[in-house]
Design a protein around this motif. Structure first.
Motif, PDB file in Angstrom:
ATOM      1  N   VAL A 118       4.791   6.588   0.481  1.00 37.64           N
ATOM      2  CA  VAL A 118       4.255   6.853  -0.855  1.00 37.64           C
ATOM      3  C   VAL A 118       3.097   7.830  -0.696  1.00 37.64           C
ATOM      4  CG1 VAL A 118       3.137   5.868  -2.890  1.00 37.64           C
ATOM      5  CG2 VAL A 118       4.925   4.573  -1.714  1.00 37.64           C
ATOM      6  N   VAL A 119       3.060   8.854  -1.550  1.00 39.76           N
ATOM      7  CA  VAL A 119       1.998   9.862  -1.538  1.00 39.76           C
ATOM      8  C   VAL A 119       1.268   9.808  -2.864  1.00 39.76           C
ATOM      9  CG1 VAL A 119       1.435  12.285  -1.114  1.00 39.76           C
ATOM     10  CG2 VAL A 119       3.518  11.308  -0.147  1.00 39.76           C
ATOM     11  N   ILE A 120      -0.056   9.673  -2.802  1.00 35.96           N
ATOM     12  CA  ILE A 120      -0.863   9.578  -4.015  1.00 35.96           C
ATOM     13  C   ILE A 120      -1.925  10.665  -3.991  1.00 35.96           C
ATOM     14  CG2 ILE A 120      -2.597   8.177  -5.218  1.00 35.96           C
ATOM     15  CD1 ILE A 120      -1.080   5.731  -4.500  1.00 35.96           C
ATOM     16  N   TYR A 121      -2.069  11.369  -5.093  1.00 39.87           N
ATOM     17  CA  TYR A 121      -3.148  12.334  -5.274  1.00 39.87           C
ATOM     18  C   TYR A 121      -4.260  11.636  -6.051  1.00 39.87           C
ATOM     19  CZ  TYR A 121       0.156  15.754  -3.531  1.00 39.87           C
ATOM     20  OH  TYR A 121       1.040  16.434  -2.730  1.00 39.87           O
ATOM     21  N   ASN A 122      -5.395  11.458  -5.397  1.00 40.56           N
ATOM     22  CA  ASN A 122      -6.430  10.572  -5.920  1.00 40.56           C
ATOM     23  C   ASN A 122      -7.666  11.356  -6.364  1.00 40.56           C
ATOM     24  OD1 ASN A 122      -7.917   8.341  -6.586  1.00 40.56           O
ATOM     25  ND2 ASN A 122      -8.279   7.669  -4.487  1.00 40.56           N
ATOM     26  N   THR A 123      -7.923  11.305  -7.672  1.00 45.05           N
ATOM     27  CA  THR A 123      -9.163  11.867  -8.210  1.00 45.05           C
ATOM     28  C   THR A 123     -10.247  10.804  -8.237  1.00 45.05           C
ATOM     29  OG1 THR A 123      -7.932  13.464  -9.564  1.00 45.05           O
ATOM     30  CG2 THR A 123     -10.225  13.041 -10.185  1.00 45.05           C
ATOM     31  N   SER A 124      -9.930   9.637  -8.754  1.00 42.04           N
ATOM     32  CA  SER A 124     -10.883   8.524  -8.718  1.00 42.04           C
ATOM     33  C   SER A 124     -10.130   7.215  -8.904  1.00 42.04           C
ATOM     34  CB  SER A 124     -11.959   8.669  -9.795  1.00 42.04           C
ATOM     35  OG  SER A 124     -11.398   8.558 -11.089  1.00 42.04           O
ATOM     36  N   SER A 125     -10.563   6.207  -8.190  1.00 43.42           N
ATOM     37  CA  SER A 125      -9.951   4.880  -8.308  1.00 43.42           C
ATOM     38  C   SER A 125     -11.040   3.826  -8.210  1.00 43.42           C
ATOM     39  CB  SER A 125      -8.885   4.664  -7.229  1.00 43.42           C
ATOM     40  OG  SER A 125      -9.379   4.982  -5.948  1.00 43.42           O
ATOM     41  N   GLY A 126     -10.763   2.653  -8.782  1.00 45.17           N
ATOM     42  CA  GLY A 126     -11.733   1.580  -8.815  1.00 45.17           C
ATOM     43  C   GLY A 126     -11.868   0.872  -7.476  1.00 45.17           C
ATOM     44  N   PRO A 127     -12.853   0.000  -7.348  1.00 40.40           N
ATOM     45  CA  PRO A 127     -13.137  -0.648  -6.055  1.00 40.40           C
ATOM     46  C   PRO A 127     -12.012  -1.531  -5.532  1.00 40.40           C
ATOM     47  CG  PRO A 127     -14.423  -1.648  -7.838  1.00 40.40           C
ATOM     48  CD  PRO A 127     -13.802  -0.412  -8.397  1.00 40.40           C
ATOM     49  N   ASP A 128     -11.297  -2.216  -6.422  1.00 42.78           N
ATOM     50  CA  ASP A 128     -10.214  -3.091  -5.969  1.00 42.78           C
ATOM     51  C   ASP A 128      -8.999  -2.291  -5.540  1.00 42.78           C
ATOM     52  OD1 ASP A 128     -11.401  -5.843  -6.654  1.00 42.78           O
ATOM     53  OD2 ASP A 128     -11.610  -4.754  -8.529  1.00 42.78           O
ATOM     54  N   VAL A 129      -8.672  -1.255  -6.275  1.00 41.74           N
ATOM     55  CA  VAL A 129      -7.569  -0.386  -5.868  1.00 41.74           C
ATOM     56  C   VAL A 129      -7.909   0.320  -4.558  1.00 41.74           C
ATOM     57  CG1 VAL A 129      -6.409   1.786  -6.444  1.00 41.74           C
ATOM     58  CG2 VAL A 129      -6.465  -0.061  -8.110  1.00 41.74           C
ATOM     59  N   GLU A 130      -9.165   0.689  -4.360  1.00 39.23           N
ATOM     60  CA  GLU A 130      -9.566   1.306  -3.098  1.00 39.23           C
ATOM     61  C   GLU A 130      -9.244   0.394  -1.912  1.00 39.23           C
ATOM     62  OE1 GLU A 130     -10.756   4.095  -1.845  1.00 39.23           O
ATOM     63  OE2 GLU A 130     -10.636   5.173  -3.746  1.00 39.23           O
ATOM     64  N   LYS A 131      -9.468  -0.900  -2.091  1.00 42.35           N
ATOM     65  CA  LYS A 131      -9.151  -1.855  -1.016  1.00 42.35           C
ATOM     66  C   LYS A 131      -7.649  -1.897  -0.740  1.00 42.35           C
ATOM     67  CE  LYS A 131     -13.123  -4.836  -2.051  1.00 42.35           C
ATOM     68  NZ  LYS A 131     -13.546  -6.166  -2.548  1.00 42.35           N
ATOM     69  N   VAL A 132      -6.852  -1.844  -1.811  1.00 41.62           N
ATOM     70  CA  VAL A 132      -5.391  -1.856  -1.642  1.00 41.62           C
ATOM     71  C   VAL A 132      -4.921  -0.554  -0.989  1.00 41.62           C
ATOM     72  CG1 VAL A 132      -3.184  -2.051  -2.839  1.00 41.62           C
ATOM     73  CG2 VAL A 132      -5.122  -3.421  -3.608  1.00 41.62           C
ATOM     74  N   LEU A 133      -5.498   0.566  -1.407  1.00 42.08           N
ATOM     75  CA  LEU A 133      -5.152   1.850  -0.793  1.00 42.08           C
ATOM     76  C   LEU A 133      -5.453   1.835   0.702  1.00 42.08           C
ATOM     77  CD1 LEU A 133      -6.507   4.428  -3.438  1.00 42.08           C
ATOM     78  CD2 LEU A 133      -4.157   3.621  -3.151  1.00 42.08           C
ATOM     79  N   THR A 134      -6.597   1.295   1.054  1.00 44.02           N
ATOM     80  CA  THR A 134      -6.979   1.229   2.465  1.00 44.02           C
ATOM     81  C   THR A 134      -5.972   0.409   3.269  1.00 44.02           C
ATOM     82  OG1 THR A 134      -9.324   1.452   1.912  1.00 44.02           O
ATOM     83  CG2 THR A 134      -8.792   0.503   4.069  1.00 44.02           C
ATOM     84  N   TYR A 135      -5.516  -0.711   2.702  1.00 43.16           N
ATOM     85  CA  TYR A 135      -4.536  -1.550   3.396  1.00 43.16           C
ATOM     86  C   TYR A 135      -3.233  -0.795   3.647  1.00 43.16           C
ATOM     87  CZ  TYR A 135      -0.709  -4.860   3.895  1.00 43.16           C
ATOM     88  OH  TYR A 135       0.424  -5.498   4.317  1.00 43.16           O
ATOM     89  N   TYR A 136      -2.671  -0.158   2.604  1.00 42.23           N
ATOM     90  CA  TYR A 136      -1.382   0.511   2.770  1.00 42.23           C
ATOM     91  C   TYR A 136      -1.494   1.773   3.623  1.00 42.23           C
ATOM     92  CZ  TYR A 136       0.833  -2.681  -0.498  1.00 42.23           C
ATOM     93  OH  TYR A 136       1.338  -3.810  -1.097  1.00 42.23           O
ATOM     94  N   ARG A 137      -2.660   2.410   3.571  1.00 40.95           N
ATOM     95  CA  ARG A 137      -2.867   3.572   4.435  1.00 40.95           C
ATOM     96  C   ARG A 137      -2.927   3.131   5.898  1.00 40.95           C
ATOM     97  NH1 ARG A 137      -7.157   6.493   1.683  1.00 40.95           N
ATOM     98  NH2 ARG A 137      -8.472   4.864   2.550  1.00 40.95           N
ATOM     99  N   ARG A 138      -3.612   2.028   6.160  1.00 43.50           N
ATOM    100  CA  ARG A 138      -3.701   1.494   7.518  1.00 43.50           C
ATOM    101  C   ARG A 138      -2.335   1.008   8.002  1.00 43.50           C
ATOM    102  NH1 ARG A 138      -7.621  -1.842   6.562  1.00 43.50           N
ATOM    103  NH2 ARG A 138      -6.292  -3.668   6.181  1.00 43.50           N
ATOM    104  N   GLU A 139      -1.561   0.459   7.093  1.00 41.65           N
ATOM    105  CA  GLU A 139      -0.222  -0.025   7.428  1.00 41.65           C
ATOM    106  C   GLU A 139       0.723   1.122   7.759  1.00 41.65           C
ATOM    107  OE1 GLU A 139       2.732  -3.119   5.123  1.00 41.65           O
ATOM    108  OE2 GLU A 139       2.300  -1.191   4.219  1.00 41.65           O
ATOM    109  N   GLY A 140       0.471   2.297   7.189  1.00 38.38           N
ATOM    110  CA  GLY A 140       1.278   3.474   7.492  1.00 38.38           C
ATOM    111  C   GLY A 140       2.230   3.898   6.396  1.00 38.38           C
TER     112      GLY A 140
END
Length: 449
Positions: free
Chosen positions: A217-239
């Motif tokens: 999944v590819v996301i173009y991110n302008t701004s996201s909230g603190p909880d979504v940031e945590k989810v993004l970090t998880y899936y980015r770390r997962e690969g």
């Protein structure tokens, strides 16, 4: 009296020093601006986190550069052009041996010595995309053609062909055609903005996509909230996830809507069209298929167990097609299923929509256009809009809604309808046994449970 004279002498001395320094500065500027002086070419390497670069001498912006082998190896620079201020543009193409030696390099600096001898300047051709929805800044392709195309590794766009110093260069991607791909299915999600914090729906959607065969999944991110940031970090770390920074609001006033007359701003919907086109070229030789849709939509096969089986059937039926249009169907988030079966206690503190609670679908309206999103072979697409492609190789196909359709959980479009007037669609419940544990794991690893 002596103190007054001393102060006067100090003042005169200081004034004299200022005059000397000013004279020296002016002489330096004169020498620098002398026509006979050779300007030093100082290419600037763009950091991987920088995704938008101003074109000097204009209000235009360049985003990324790709070699397009379908057009004989021409360099295509994905750009944002102010259509009311079109002007001649020039390509500066440079070759760098280090970049050729290291195909995985992101952005390699070009040394001044090499750049002077291995850079060429040529006129550019600008192709402004036909869809602009009335906005002044439009997704565009800037094409570079030159005899040095085969050797070029970096490119920059400028408005002055004689002044090429202090430019920022883009790495030219897709240097080689590939026949095998790292991913079978990749989703291009055009934009997150407005401190988007719908964490529960995001995690649920990601886990559903895993179950039907999406690997990236590819996301173009302008701004996201603190909880979504945590989810993004998880899936980015997962690969599974690539997050592309998209600070469009630092350069233009983005519109939060799709039509200029209603929503105003410089560019349509935070540059949605630009990011979709950029994603096509970014993943042209990384993924067999791309899904172009929003974060609150799931392109769901209904007659096949996975996207792979769906596409096997569709490609057998339409071997020359590379574009498949999938109907959008609204599941109002204002209507809940009655039993509370999926109103799980562990999810109550996680912000966002619980898509498993929304099983009611709005019926089609006979005289209203039902928009589509796209499932494409990226090598058969040149330009895209949101709901259809603008330029592709081969035909496009409208996929019947009973074969595949979009589950779109959002505010209703037919808010006057009662629950009895809606259609029951429990497709997501088929994944219950595998889906619930995987969502819990994702939320737990994200620090939200």
């Amino acid at each position: 009296m002596m103190q007054r004279k001393l102060a006067l002498l100090v003042g005169i001395s200081a004034f004299t020093v200022i005059l000397i320094l000013r004279w020296q500065r002016e002489m330096t500027l004169v020498n620098t601006d002398t026509p006979s002086a050779e300007p030093a070419l100082q290419p600037r390497q763009r950091a991987p986190t920088e995704t938008i670069t101003p074109i000097p001498g204009s209000r235009h912006l360049m985003v990324s550069a790709f070699k397009d082998h379908r057009r004989g190896g021409v360099i295509r620079v994905i750009s944002i052009i102010c259509r009311q201020e079109l002007q001649p543009l020039y390509c500066v193409l440079c070759a760098d041996d280090d970049a050729n030696a290291n195909a995985n390099a992101d952005y390699n600096a070009i040394t001044d010595a090499k750049a002077r001898s291995r850079c060429t300047t040529s006129p550019a051709e600008v192709d402004v995309h036909s869809d602009n929805f009335g906005f002044p800044f439009v997704t565009s392709d800037v094409f570079c053609t030159s005899e040095s195309l085969k050797q070029a590794t970096h490119v920059s766009i400028t408005t002055n062909q004689t002044v090429i110093h202090n430019l920022t260069f883009l790495l030219i991607q897709n240097q080689k055609v590939k026949e095998s791909f790292r991913y079978n299915f990749t989703i291009c999600i055009s934009n997150l903005f407005g401190e988007y914090n719908n964490a529960l729906q995001f995690a649920q959607t990601m886990e559903v996509y895993k179950l039907i065969g999406v690997q990236r999944v590819v996301i173009y991110n302008t701004s996201s909230g603190p909880d979504v940031e945590k989810v993004l970090t998880y899936y980015r770390r997962e690969g599974m996830l690539e997050v592309v920074p998209w600070p469009i609001d630092k350069f233009l006033t983005p519109s939060t809507g799709w039509k200029y007359d209603l929503h105003h701003g410089d560019i349509h919907y935070y540059g949605q069209l630009t990011t979709l086109n950029e994603c096509i070229y970014r993943y042209m030789y990384q993924s067999k298929y791309l899904l172009l849709n929003d974060f609150d939509e799931i392109i769901m096969p209904y007659k096949h167990a996975s996207l792979e089986k769906l596409m096997d059937t569709l490609q057998q039926q339409h071997p020359n097609a590379g574009v498949f249009r999938i109907e959008n169907h609204i599941f109002p988030k204002t209507q809940f299923e009655d039993t509370g079966r999926f109103r799980l206690p562990q999810w109550r503190r996680v912000p966002g929509v619980n898509i498993l609670e929304h099983i009611y679908r709005e019926p089609d309206r006979k005289n209203v256009f039902n928009p589509t999103k796209l499932l494409i072979d990226p090598r058969r697409v040149e330009q895209t809009s949101v709901h259809s492609t603008l330029n592709q190789f081969g035909p496009d196909v409208a996929v019947p809604f009973d074969v595949c359709r979009i589950i779109h959980v959002r505010v209703p479009l037919q808010g006057h309808l009662s629950k009895d007037q809606l259609l029951v669609d429990k497709k997501l419940w088929e994944f219950e046994k595998r889906l619930i544990p995987s969502i819990d794991l994702a939320l737990n690893q994200s620090g939200l449970l």
